[in-house]
Motif scaffolding. Structure first.
Motif, PDB file in Angstrom:
ATOM      1  N   GLU A  23       0.839  -1.192   0.000  1.00 24.87           N
ATOM      2  CA  GLU A  23       0.000   0.000   0.000  1.00 24.87           C
ATOM      3  C   GLU A  23       0.876   1.245   0.000  1.00 24.87           C
ATOM      4  OE1 GLU A  23      -2.465  -3.220   1.083  1.00 24.87           O
ATOM      5  OE2 GLU A  23      -0.823  -2.510   2.322  1.00 24.87           O
ATOM      6  N   TYR A  24       0.308   2.351  -0.462  1.00 27.64           N
ATOM      7  CA  TYR A  24       0.983   3.639  -0.386  1.00 27.64           C
ATOM      8  C   TYR A  24       0.151   4.613   0.436  1.00 27.64           C
ATOM      9  CZ  TYR A  24       4.387   2.256  -3.901  1.00 27.64           C
ATOM     10  OH  TYR A  24       5.411   1.624  -4.572  1.00 27.64           O
ATOM     11  N   LEU A  25       0.863   5.491   1.135  1.00 24.55           N
ATOM     12  CA  LEU A  25       0.245   6.629   1.803  1.00 24.55           C
ATOM     13  C   LEU A  25       0.427   7.845   0.917  1.00 24.55           C
ATOM     14  CD1 LEU A  25       0.740   4.633   4.219  1.00 24.55           C
ATOM     15  CD2 LEU A  25       1.037   6.655   5.648  1.00 24.55           C
ATOM     16  N   PHE A  26      -0.602   8.678   0.872  1.00 31.58           N
ATOM     17  CA  PHE A  26      -0.563   9.862   0.023  1.00 31.58           C
ATOM     18  C   PHE A  26      -0.963  11.103   0.807  1.00 31.58           C
ATOM     19  CE2 PHE A  26      -1.631   6.253  -2.634  1.00 31.58           C
ATOM     20  CZ  PHE A  26      -0.859   6.427  -3.768  1.00 31.58           C
ATOM     21  N   PHE A  33      -4.555  -2.183   6.474  1.00 34.08           N
ATOM     22  CA  PHE A  33      -3.439  -2.600   7.314  1.00 34.08           C
ATOM     23  C   PHE A  33      -3.772  -3.930   7.994  1.00 34.08           C
ATOM     24  CE2 PHE A  33      -1.555   1.916   8.174  1.00 34.08           C
ATOM     25  CZ  PHE A  33      -1.307   2.037   6.822  1.00 34.08           C
ATOM     26  N   PRO A  34      -2.765  -4.756   8.294  1.00 32.17           N
ATOM     27  CA  PRO A  34      -3.022  -6.064   8.901  1.00 32.17           C
ATOM     28  C   PRO A  34      -3.624  -5.947  10.291  1.00 32.17           C
ATOM     29  CG  PRO A  34      -0.668  -5.571   8.881  1.00 32.17           C
ATOM     30  CD  PRO A  34      -1.328  -4.524   8.037  1.00 32.17           C
ATOM     31  N   ASP A  35      -4.466  -6.914  10.635  1.00 25.88           N
ATOM     32  CA  ASP A  35      -5.126  -6.905  11.938  1.00 25.88           C
ATOM     33  C   ASP A  35      -4.140  -7.039  13.085  1.00 25.88           C
ATOM     34  OD1 ASP A  35      -7.575  -6.695  10.641  1.00 25.88           O
ATOM     35  OD2 ASP A  35      -7.923  -8.865  10.638  1.00 25.88           O
ATOM     36  N   ASP A  36      -2.999  -7.677  12.820  1.00 27.73           N
ATOM     37  CA  ASP A  36      -2.034  -7.912  13.894  1.00 27.73           C
ATOM     38  C   ASP A  36      -0.955  -6.838  13.962  1.00 27.73           C
ATOM     39  OD1 ASP A  36      -0.640  -8.493  11.592  1.00 27.73           O
ATOM     40  OD2 ASP A  36       0.129 -10.433  12.274  1.00 27.73           O
ATOM     41  N   LEU A  37      -1.180  -5.711  13.325  1.00 29.93           N
ATOM     42  CA  LEU A  37      -0.146  -4.673  13.263  1.00 29.93           C
ATOM     43  C   LEU A  37       0.344  -4.265  14.645  1.00 29.93           C
ATOM     44  CD1 LEU A  37       1.489  -2.624  11.567  1.00 29.93           C
ATOM     45  CD2 LEU A  37      -0.449  -1.043  11.778  1.00 29.93           C
ATOM     46  N   LEU A  38      -0.559  -4.173  15.605  1.00 29.89           N
ATOM     47  CA  LEU A  38      -0.205  -3.675  16.935  1.00 29.89           C
ATOM     48  C   LEU A  38      -0.123  -4.794  17.965  1.00 29.89           C
ATOM     49  CD1 LEU A  38      -2.422  -0.443  17.028  1.00 29.89           C
ATOM     50  CD2 LEU A  38      -0.039  -0.686  16.290  1.00 29.89           C
ATOM     51  N   PRO A  75       0.440 -16.279   6.550  1.00 29.93           N
ATOM     52  CA  PRO A  75      -1.011 -16.149   6.647  1.00 29.93           C
ATOM     53  C   PRO A  75      -1.613 -15.792   5.294  1.00 29.93           C
ATOM     54  CG  PRO A  75       0.067 -14.194   7.517  1.00 29.93           C
ATOM     55  CD  PRO A  75       1.154 -15.181   7.210  1.00 29.93           C
ATOM     56  N   PRO A  76      -2.893 -16.108   5.075  1.00 24.49           N
ATOM     57  CA  PRO A  76      -3.519 -15.796   3.787  1.00 24.49           C
ATOM     58  C   PRO A  76      -3.692 -14.309   3.554  1.00 24.49           C
ATOM     59  CG  PRO A  76      -5.138 -16.648   5.333  1.00 24.49           C
ATOM     60  CD  PRO A  76      -3.794 -16.841   5.972  1.00 24.49           C
ATOM     61  N   ARG A  77      -3.675 -13.497   4.619  1.00 20.79           N
ATOM     62  CA  ARG A  77      -3.767 -12.042   4.489  1.00 20.79           C
ATOM     63  C   ARG A  77      -3.025 -11.412   5.656  1.00 20.79           C
ATOM     64  NH1 ARG A  77      -7.594  -9.580   7.643  1.00 20.79           N
ATOM     65  NH2 ARG A  77      -7.767  -7.889   6.149  1.00 20.79           N
ATOM     66  N   GLY A  78      -2.892 -10.116   5.612  1.00 14.88           N
ATOM     67  CA  GLY A  78      -2.186  -9.412   6.680  1.00 14.88           C
ATOM     68  C   GLY A  78      -0.704  -9.279   6.386  1.00 14.88           C
TER      69      GLY A  78
END
Length: 223
Positions: free
Chosen positions: A107-110, A157-162, A204-207
């Protein structure tokens, strides 16, 4: 409490503040920059938040994380193509978007560079090879502080980010492996996951893709 103070309490900066010639940077970019970003860049220097999110910096250790490098222009060109061809819905005119950061997942932040006052610019996040966009009605420092504190959740963003304590890791040239010159788009996370499973990695399949998997992918596929 300012947004920068909130952020430094969450992620203490590892180094003393640095001096940046903003007049030169802004001249190179051909536009003024938000005050909050200047304070953020001086306080932290180049690096990554949560071992996941890189904010482009005037002293970025490679051209791919450097604010004045080629990435913002390349990303804008891809958005323009999507915008014109309708590949993915881009909710803003690409000419009004300036890439200011990137994630490990592509992903990009703008900055949304309207209105003309840079201190009023908001933040948008796209989805790597997908249609979703997220818009934050505040500046970049406030975005980081609220996301990394859990107050704001970005769907991309992934659910496990934090899940683990979030910190800031400064960048050093020896820690970065440049992308090949032919790579212009976001990271193909589906290809990385498929490669990793074929080579015995548990992903994992996502994140978030584990750092060791990304390192192995880079070593194998970008040399």
């Amino acid at each position: 409490m300012t947004d920068l103070v909130s952020l430094t309490r969450l992620c203490p900066p590892p180094n003393p503040p640095m001096s940046i010639r903003w007049d030169t940077v802004e001249a190179d970019l051909g536009m003024p920059l938000p005050r909050d970003y200047k304070e953020l860049a001086e306080r932290y220097g180049p690096g990554r938040f949560c071992d996941y999110l890189s904010i482009f910096h005037p002293h970025g250790v490679t051209e791919f994380v450097n604010l004045t490098g080629p990435v913002p222009g390349r990303v804008r060109a891809h958005l323009r193509k999507d915008y014109d061809e309708g590949t993915f819905p881009v909710p803003y005119d690409p000419d009004q978007l300036f890439a200011i950061g990137a994630t490990d997942n592509g992903e990009y932040l703008f900055w949304i560079t309207t209105p003309a006052d840079p201190d009023a610019w908001r933040v948008a996040v796209n989805e790597a090879r997908g249609p979703r966009w997220f818009t934050y009605d505040g500046n970049l420092t406030a975005f980081l502080a609220t996301v990394l504190s859990g107050q704001t959740q970005v769907p991309q963003f992934p659910d496990d980010l934090l899940d683990d304590p979030c910190g800031f890791t400064p960048s050093h040239p020896t820690l970065w492996k440049p992308e090949p010159p032919t790579s212009h788009g976001p990271v193909d996370t589906a290809a990385i996951r498929a490669w990793a499973r074929a080579h015995g990695y548990d992903v994992p399949p996502r994140g978030r893709i584990p750092r060791e998997v990304l390192d192995a992918w880079n070593q194998t596929n970008q040399t």
